[in-house]
Scaffold this active site. Structure first.
Site, PDB file in Angstrom:
ATOM      1  N   ASN A   1       4.873   5.694   2.583  1.00  0.00           N
ATOM      2  CA  ASN A   1       6.069   5.189   3.141  1.00  0.00           C
ATOM      3  C   ASN A   1       6.452   3.709   2.866  1.00  0.00           C
ATOM      4  O   ASN A   1       5.772   2.975   3.647  1.00  0.00           O
ATOM      5  CB  ASN A   1       6.063   5.514   4.613  1.00  0.00           C
ATOM      6  CG  ASN A   1       7.648   4.896   5.352  1.00  0.00           C
ATOM      7  OD1 ASN A   1       8.423   4.604   4.940  1.00  0.00           O
ATOM      8  ND2 ASN A   1       7.344   4.927   6.838  1.00  0.00           N
ATOM      9  N   TRP A   2       7.281   3.383   2.010  1.00  0.00           N
ATOM     10  CA  TRP A   2       7.309   2.066   1.346  1.00  0.00           C
ATOM     11  C   TRP A   2       8.260   1.314   2.694  1.00  0.00           C
ATOM     12  O   TRP A   2       8.378   0.196   2.131  1.00  0.00           O
ATOM     13  CB  TRP A   2       8.073   1.948   0.317  1.00  0.00           C
ATOM     14  CG  TRP A   2       6.931   2.715  -0.795  1.00  0.00           C
ATOM     15  CD1 TRP A   2       5.957   3.168  -0.931  1.00  0.00           C
ATOM     16  CD2 TRP A   2       7.352   2.851  -2.510  1.00  0.00           C
ATOM     17  NE1 TRP A   2       5.206   3.774  -2.050  1.00  0.00           N
ATOM     18  CE2 TRP A   2       6.242   3.419  -3.015  1.00  0.00           C
ATOM     19  CE3 TRP A   2       8.277   2.585  -3.139  1.00  0.00           C
ATOM     20  CZ2 TRP A   2       6.058   3.617  -4.344  1.00  0.00           C
ATOM     21  CZ3 TRP A   2       8.491   2.688  -4.475  1.00  0.00           C
ATOM     22  CH2 TRP A   2       7.202   3.349  -5.134  1.00  0.00           C
TER      23      TRP A   2
ATOM     24  N   GLY B   1       1.922   3.319   5.483  1.00  0.00           N
ATOM     25  CA  GLY B   1       2.783   2.409   5.257  1.00  0.00           C
ATOM     26  C   GLY B   1       2.357   1.216   4.522  1.00  0.00           C
ATOM     27  O   GLY B   1       2.218   1.090   3.470  1.00  0.00           O
ATOM     28  N   GLY B   2       1.758   0.212   5.171  1.00  0.00           N
ATOM     29  CA  GLY B   2       1.364  -0.914   4.476  1.00  0.00           C
ATOM     30  C   GLY B   2       0.560  -0.829   3.547  1.00  0.00           C
ATOM     31  O   GLY B   2       0.599  -1.424   2.499  1.00  0.00           O
TER      32      GLY B   2
ATOM     33  N   SER C   1      -1.688   2.642  10.258  1.00  0.00           N
ATOM     34  CA  SER C   1      -2.742   1.518  10.058  1.00  0.00           C
ATOM     35  C   SER C   1      -3.699   2.457   9.211  1.00  0.00           C
ATOM     36  O   SER C   1      -4.951   2.056   9.384  1.00  0.00           O
ATOM     37  CB  SER C   1      -3.366   0.772  10.950  1.00  0.00           C
ATOM     38  OG  SER C   1      -2.260  -0.104  11.555  1.00  0.00           O
TER      39      SER C   1
ATOM     40  N   GLY D   1       1.620  -0.374  11.798  1.00  0.00           N
ATOM     41  CA  GLY D   1       1.629  -1.667  11.410  1.00  0.00           C
ATOM     42  C   GLY D   1       0.847  -2.825  12.058  1.00  0.00           C
ATOM     43  O   GLY D   1       1.103  -4.106  11.871  1.00  0.00           O
TER      44      GLY D   1
HETATM   45  P1  PGA Z   1       1.346   1.622   8.563  1.00  0.00           P
HETATM   46  O1  PGA Z   1       2.692   2.355   8.733  1.00  0.00           O
HETATM   47  O2  PGA Z   1       0.416   2.455   7.891  1.00  0.00           O
HETATM   48  O3  PGA Z   1       1.677   0.394   7.944  1.00  0.00           O
HETATM   49  O4  PGA Z   1       0.885   1.405   9.966  1.00  0.00           O
HETATM   50  C1  PGA Z   1       2.560   3.906   8.905  1.00  0.00           C
HETATM   51  C2  PGA Z   1       3.965   4.426   9.170  1.00  0.00           C
HETATM   52  O5  PGA Z   1       4.808   3.804   9.536  1.00  0.00           O
HETATM   53  O6  PGA Z   1       4.563   5.361   8.310  1.00  0.00           O
END
Ligand code: PGA
Length: 260
Positions: A11-12, A244-245, A223, A184
């Site tokens: 998920n960018w 995400g990240g 995360s 995040g």
């Molecule tokens: P993250 O985000 O890996 O940066 O914690 C995951 C998401 O929001 O899908």
């Protein structure tokens, strides 16, 4: 039991909406090719912002030849109506037209920052399935809810809002469990915490239909990084990750795939 191929989705968010999105997709495709992972190792999904969807879809299409894994594009949101006077919105047919196969629904950032509700998530899930777009529906508790001992109750309510809709075509949709406190923040749910919630979701689905329970992929998100992915992905009821990240750099995204 149906074999569930792990699904690793990046998920960018609101990053890489133009040229850099295509560059990232090229690097990921190149990395997948050189990793030469056998068919069935994982299905890969990338979710760029709207502005980069069509270009990233075309980039992936060009780089697909010979690759043994499925790589598809997802949107991060959409409007449930097919068309209309909804300034600034994008519909499922438009996403399909841009080369998208998937859409993320009810991400906690949408729920928290843009007021999305369980009812709205259900409406979008139905609209996506009706249009032929595969939903990744997100659920997860806040820190306050976890500390108040309400995790399973909250997740059950969120899943209950849309789960029966997934019966329309079992296995087409996926559910992502993303504890809000782990998104995040670098604070990841441990494998036992993830497994506990995933098992609860699986048994909730089994209460609707055994086929739904065994055929629906349950992703963990929050995360996920190359160094914690193996432990999470080894859990019995964790069928992939929504990243995400760590999906914003080819190296870390590929590192998660290698952890499989
Ligand atoms: P993250 O985000 O890996 O940066 O914690 C995951 C998401 O929001 O899908």
């Amino acid at each position: 039991m149906t074999k569930r191929v792990p699904l690793i989705a990046g998920n960018w968010k609101m990053f890489h909406g133009g040229r850099t999105g295509c560059d990232l997709a090229i690097d990921i495709m190149r990395g997948l090719r050189s990793a030469d992972l056998p068919a069935g190792t994982a299905d890969v999904v990338m979710a760029p912002p709207f502005t980069a969807l069509a270009a990233v879809a075309a980039t992936v299409e060009e780089a697909r030849a010979g690759l043994k894994l499925s790589v598809e594009i997802s949107a991060q949101n959409f409007h449930a109506k097919a068309e209309g006077a909804f300034t600034g919105e994008v519909s499922a047919p438009m996403l399909l037209d841009a080369g998208c196969k998937w859409v993320i629904i009810g991400h906690s950032e949408r729920r928290q920052l843009f007021g999305e509700t369980d009812a709205g998530v259900a409406e979008k899930t139905k609209a996506a399935l009706d249009a032929g777009l595969r939903p990744i529906v997100c659920v997860g508790e806040t820190l306050e809810e976890r500390e108040g001992g309400k995790t399973l109750e909250v997740v059950e309510r969120q899943v209950g809002a849309f789960a029966k809709l997934l019966l329309a075509d079992v296995g087409v949709g996926a559910i992502a469990y993303e504890p809000v406190w782990a998104i995040g923040t670098g604070r990841v749910a441990g494998p036992e915490q993830a497994q506990e919630v995933h098992a609860a979701i699986r048994s909730q689905l089994a209460g609707i239909s055994q086929e739904l329970a065994s055929g629906t992929r349950l992703l963990y998100g929050g995360s996920v990084k190359p160094d914690n992915a193996a432990g999470l992905l080894a859990c019995e009821d964790v069928d992939g990750a929504l990243v995400g990240g760590a999906s914003l750099k080819a190296e870390s995204f590929l590192g998660i795939l290698r952890a499989l």
